[in-house]
Design an enzyme around this catalytic site. Structure first.
Site, PDB file in Angstrom:
ATOM      1  N   ASP A 202       4.397   0.734  11.866  1.00 55.85           N
ATOM      2  CA  ASP A 202       3.227   0.052  11.293  1.00 55.85           C
ATOM      3  C   ASP A 202       3.127  -1.406  11.722  1.00 55.85           C
ATOM      4  OD1 ASP A 202       3.275   1.808   8.090  1.00 55.85           O
ATOM      5  OD2 ASP A 202       2.686   2.417  10.107  1.00 55.85           O
TER       6      ASP A 202
ATOM      7  N   ARG B 227      -0.921  14.287  12.437  1.00 54.52           N
ATOM      8  CA  ARG B 227      -0.463  14.136  11.036  1.00 54.52           C
ATOM      9  C   ARG B 227      -0.226  15.495  10.350  1.00 54.52           C
ATOM     10  NH1 ARG B 227      -1.692   8.862   9.590  1.00 54.52           N
ATOM     11  NH2 ARG B 227       0.072   8.991   8.186  1.00 54.52           N
TER      12      ARG B 227
ATOM     13  N   CYS C 182      -5.724  12.026  12.009  1.00 51.24           N
ATOM     14  CA  CYS C 182      -6.428  10.759  11.892  1.00 51.24           C
ATOM     15  C   CYS C 182      -6.357  10.067  13.249  1.00 51.24           C
ATOM     16  CB  CYS C 182      -5.820   9.909  10.789  1.00 51.24           C
ATOM     17  SG  CYS C 182      -4.264   9.204  11.275  1.00 51.24           S
TER      18      CYS C 182
ATOM     19  N   ARG D 116      -8.652  -0.719   4.509  1.00 48.66           N
ATOM     20  CA  ARG D 116      -7.792   0.317   3.908  1.00 48.66           C
ATOM     21  C   ARG D 116      -6.417  -0.252   3.570  1.00 48.66           C
ATOM     22  NH1 ARG D 116      -6.427   4.743   7.278  1.00 48.66           N
ATOM     23  NH2 ARG D 116      -5.227   5.232   5.414  1.00 48.66           N
TER      24      ARG D 116
ATOM     25  N   LYS E  90       0.852  -1.208   0.000  1.00 50.97           N
ATOM     26  CA  LYS E  90       0.000   0.000   0.000  1.00 50.97           C
ATOM     27  C   LYS E  90       0.883   1.252   0.000  1.00 50.97           C
ATOM     28  CE  LYS E  90      -1.791   1.540   3.985  1.00 50.97           C
ATOM     29  NZ  LYS E  90      -1.453   2.949   4.316  1.00 50.97           N
ATOM     30  N   ASN E  91       1.924   1.235   0.834  1.00 49.13           N
ATOM     31  CA  ASN E  91       2.727   2.461   1.000  1.00 49.13           C
ATOM     32  C   ASN E  91       3.767   2.649  -0.084  1.00 49.13           C
ATOM     33  OD1 ASN E  91       1.115   2.900   3.146  1.00 49.13           O
ATOM     34  ND2 ASN E  91       2.623   2.377   4.710  1.00 49.13           N
TER      35      ASN E  91
HETATM   36  C1  EPZ Z   1       3.860   7.041   6.029  1.00 47.76           C
HETATM   37  O1  EPZ Z   1       3.045   8.037   6.598  1.00 47.76           O
HETATM   38  C2  EPZ Z   1       2.994   5.799   5.939  1.00 47.76           C
HETATM   39  N1  EPZ Z   1       1.849   6.049   5.061  1.00 47.76           N
HETATM   40  C3  EPZ Z   1       2.496   5.402   7.336  1.00 47.76           C
HETATM   41  O2  EPZ Z   1       1.752   4.193   7.209  1.00 47.76           O
HETATM   42  C4  EPZ Z   1       3.711   5.138   8.211  1.00 47.76           C
HETATM   43  O3  EPZ Z   1       3.286   4.845   9.524  1.00 47.76           O
HETATM   44  C5  EPZ Z   1       4.625   6.377   8.229  1.00 47.76           C
HETATM   45  O4  EPZ Z   1       4.985   6.742   6.873  1.00 47.76           O
HETATM   46  C6  EPZ Z   1       5.908   6.120   9.009  1.00 47.76           C
HETATM   47  O5  EPZ Z   1       6.592   5.037   8.459  1.00 47.76           O
HETATM   48  C7  EPZ Z   1       2.028   6.001   3.711  1.00 47.76           C
HETATM   49  O6  EPZ Z   1       3.125   5.791   3.223  1.00 47.76           O
HETATM   50  C8  EPZ Z   1       0.813   6.218   2.873  1.00 47.76           C
HETATM   51  P1  EPZ Z   1       5.773  10.423   8.260  1.00 47.76           P
HETATM   52  P2  EPZ Z   1       3.577   9.580   6.669  1.00 47.76           P
HETATM   53  O7  EPZ Z   1       5.656  11.686   7.510  1.00 47.76           O
HETATM   54  O8  EPZ Z   1       4.347   9.895   5.446  1.00 47.76           O
HETATM   55  C9  EPZ Z   1       5.401  13.565  11.788  1.00 47.76           C
HETATM   56  C10 EPZ Z   1       0.016   2.674   7.636  1.00 47.76           C
HETATM   57  O9  EPZ Z   1      -0.427   2.146   8.666  1.00 47.76           O
HETATM   58  N2  EPZ Z   1       5.323  14.555  10.702  1.00 47.76           N
HETATM   59  O10 EPZ Z   1       7.054   9.636   8.173  1.00 47.76           O
HETATM   60  O11 EPZ Z   1       2.444  10.428   7.045  1.00 47.76           O
HETATM   61  C11 EPZ Z   1       4.153  12.701  11.828  1.00 47.76           C
HETATM   62  O12 EPZ Z   1       3.130  13.336  12.560  1.00 47.76           O
HETATM   63  C12 EPZ Z   1       0.374   4.146   7.620  1.00 47.76           C
HETATM   64  O13 EPZ Z   1       0.219   2.076   6.555  1.00 47.76           O
HETATM   65  C13 EPZ Z   1       5.395  15.905  11.014  1.00 47.76           C
HETATM   66  O14 EPZ Z   1       5.512  16.269  12.174  1.00 47.76           O
HETATM   67  O15 EPZ Z   1       4.579   9.460   7.914  1.00 47.76           O
HETATM   68  C14 EPZ Z   1       4.651  11.463  12.521  1.00 47.76           C
HETATM   69  O16 EPZ Z   1       4.668  11.676  13.920  1.00 47.76           O
HETATM   70  C15 EPZ Z   1       0.119   4.814   8.977  1.00 47.76           C
HETATM   71  N3  EPZ Z   1       5.323  16.815  10.007  1.00 47.76           N
HETATM   72  C16 EPZ Z   1       6.086  11.335  12.001  1.00 47.76           C
HETATM   73  O17 EPZ Z   1       6.455  12.637  11.520  1.00 47.76           O
HETATM   74  C17 EPZ Z   1       5.196  16.437   8.686  1.00 47.76           C
HETATM   75  O18 EPZ Z   1       5.160  17.314   7.799  1.00 47.76           O
HETATM   76  C18 EPZ Z   1       6.236  10.325  10.853  1.00 47.76           C
HETATM   77  O19 EPZ Z   1       5.423  10.744   9.795  1.00 47.76           O
HETATM   78  C19 EPZ Z   1       5.124  15.056   8.388  1.00 47.76           C
HETATM   79  C20 EPZ Z   1       5.201  14.133   9.408  1.00 47.76           C
END
Ligand code: EPZ
Length: 416
Positions: free
Chosen positions: A305, A121, A116, A397, A22-23
């Site tokens: 995850d 997020r 979410c 999802r 998915k990711n």
């Molecule tokens: C991706 O989400 C994945 N989703 C998530 O998978 C996964 O948990 C996550 O990466 C971490 O590996 C997809 O790829 C579609 P991040 P993403 O930006 O990109 C903070 C699942 O279950 N952050 O690495 O949103 C954020 O709040 C899903 O398949 C900021 O603060 O993750 C979090 O605490 C859930 N500011 C941390 O960084 C930003 O601009 C990691 O987020 C962006 C993120």
């Protein structure tokens, strides 16, 4: 709102194909906006998030055809540069489209994705990364207005290795003349898959998976076809399900190297793991014992995850296991639901202390998010008696044919 009904205590045995990630497919679909020719994606998972992304792309003027696990995309007629509000709120990953949209249309508008179930997020890292490419970003009433007419290549430094921010900046740089270097990028395997996809269409990207991603801008991308990598989280989920039932399961269509940190923890609690070129086999010969500590972190650290699924496994490992969730601020909701099933859990902020019990007991529990829902199914497969897991839409999802695959492994699960 669907419900799974599970009759537990059945050992899972056999082989299951995990399917596309998915990711990986979500950012790769976003990258298709960069190309004006037909792209064919193979090994795509049939998931709600994929269907929603396809309809978002159609709303922008793209032609998207889904046929089982193949998606045909043609973004040649991309005629809109605003990501519709309803999609941004419904599906956070729609923000991944921004980088490609900016690159193609030079001006783009998006909306702040809602938080979410697992946290706020925010997208500050996305916007800060894009602005380092001289993209002008204004925020007006929840709208994000990007003007990239003067965007430039150069150095982009991410304060935190955000997966989405890395992908957005990478996609914005692909068609930008000159060399862009992304410093402190996320190193997840799905970003390597995105790099490989982009290069298969004529881009010039290197370094994904390392501490620096180097993008040499090209004028155009050409069409082609690409096979999506296997889903390491789905694979890990089935391995955890096999472990709690003391079963013997082989997951196929996956590269074991991408699950090293999970395999290490499965072995620590007493599972026997055998790895092959594109498969992993788990069996349990002894009693399951505690995992001293699981600490989630950006790749190659332990994947957040897989936290919920291992949490469920720790509930039936003799002794005390500790889990630290360092990536998301609210990703222990499954703890309260597992307690309804007899789990012995104490949660303090980002730490969960889990004291193993011999066996869980069936109960009615609610899925609150994607991976937490999968964890409740895993617990139900272990539990004595009947477990009902409500709100299965969360699980759809991220898991294709989840109940069917569990059934083929000998689990007793139905959905209605
Ligand atoms: C991706 O989400 C994945 N989703 C998530 O998978 C996964 O948990 C996550 O990466 C971490 O590996 C997809 O790829 C579609 P991040 P993403 O930006 O990109 C903070 C699942 O279950 N952050 O690495 O949103 C954020 O709040 C899903 O398949 C900021 O603060 O993750 C979090 O605490 C859930 N500011 C941390 O960084 C930003 O601009 C990691 O987020 C962006 C993120």
């Amino acid at each position: 709102m669907g419900t799974y009904t599970i009759c537990g205590e059945k050992r899972l045995k056999g082989e299951v194909y995990v399917g596309g990630a998915k990711n990986a497919v979500l950012p790769i679909l976003a990258a298709c906006l960069l190309c004006e020719e037909q792209v064919v994606l193979e090994n795509c998972p049939r998931l709600l998030d994929v269907y929603n992304t396809a309809s978002l792309m159609r709303s922008l003027g793209c032609d998207v055809k889904l046929d089982k696990n193949t998606i045909e995309v043609n973004a040649g007629n991309l005629n809109k540069n605003e990501l519709p509000k309803e999609y941004s709120e419904k599906m956070r990953s729609s923000i991944f489209m921004l980088g490609s949209l900016i690159s193609r249309k030079k001006q783009a508008t998006a909306y702040f994705p809602g938080g979410c179930e697992i946290g706020m997020r925010p997208i500050d890292l996305h916007l800060k990364g894009l602005s380092q490419m001289n993209i002008e970003i204004k925020e007006e009433g929840g709208k994000i207005i990007c003007d990239a007419r003067d965007m430039k290549c150069g150095d982009v430094v991410l304060d935190y290795p955000s997966v989405g921010a890395t992908e957005n900046v990478l996609m914005a740089a692909v068609l930008t003349e000159g060399q862009t270097i992304i410093h402190n990028p996320a190193r997840e395997p799905e970003i390597v898959d995105l790099q490989n996809f982009l290069n298969s269409m004529g881009a010039n990207v290197s370094g994904a998976g390392s501490g620096q991603i180097i993008v040499k801008g090209v004028k155009k991308l050409h069409g082609g076809s690409y096979k999506i990598m296997g889903d390491r989280i789905v694979a890990g989920t089935f391995l955890a399900a096999a472990a709690v039932t003391k079963g013997e399961v082989t997951v196929t269509g996956i590269e074991p190297m991408y699950l090293q940190s999970v395999i290490a923890k499965l072995e620590e609690c007493g599972c026997t793991i055998k790895t092959y070129e594109d498969a992993i086999k788990l069996s349990v010969k002894n009693e399951l014992t505690e995992i001293s500590s699981i600490v989630t972190a950006p790749y190659p650290g332990f994947p957040t995850d897989m936290q919920a699924q291992m949490f469920a496994l720790c509930c039936v490992c003799k002794g005390t296991s500790i889990i630290m969730e360092n990536v998301f601020e609210n990703r222990f909701k499954h703890g309260a639901e597992l307690t309804k099933m007899g789990a012995n859990v104490t949660i303090k902020d980002r730490m969960a202390i889990i004291r193993g019990v011999d066996v869980l007991k069936g109960a009615s529990v609610d899925a609150m998010d994607l991976r937490g829902g999968a964890a409740l199914v895993i617990a139900g497969l272990n539990a004595k008696g009947i477990t009902t897991v409500n709100n299965t839409h969360h699980i759809h999802r991220g898991y294709e044919d989840f109940a069917e695959k569990i059934k083929t492994l000998g689990g007793d699960i139905t959905e209605d």
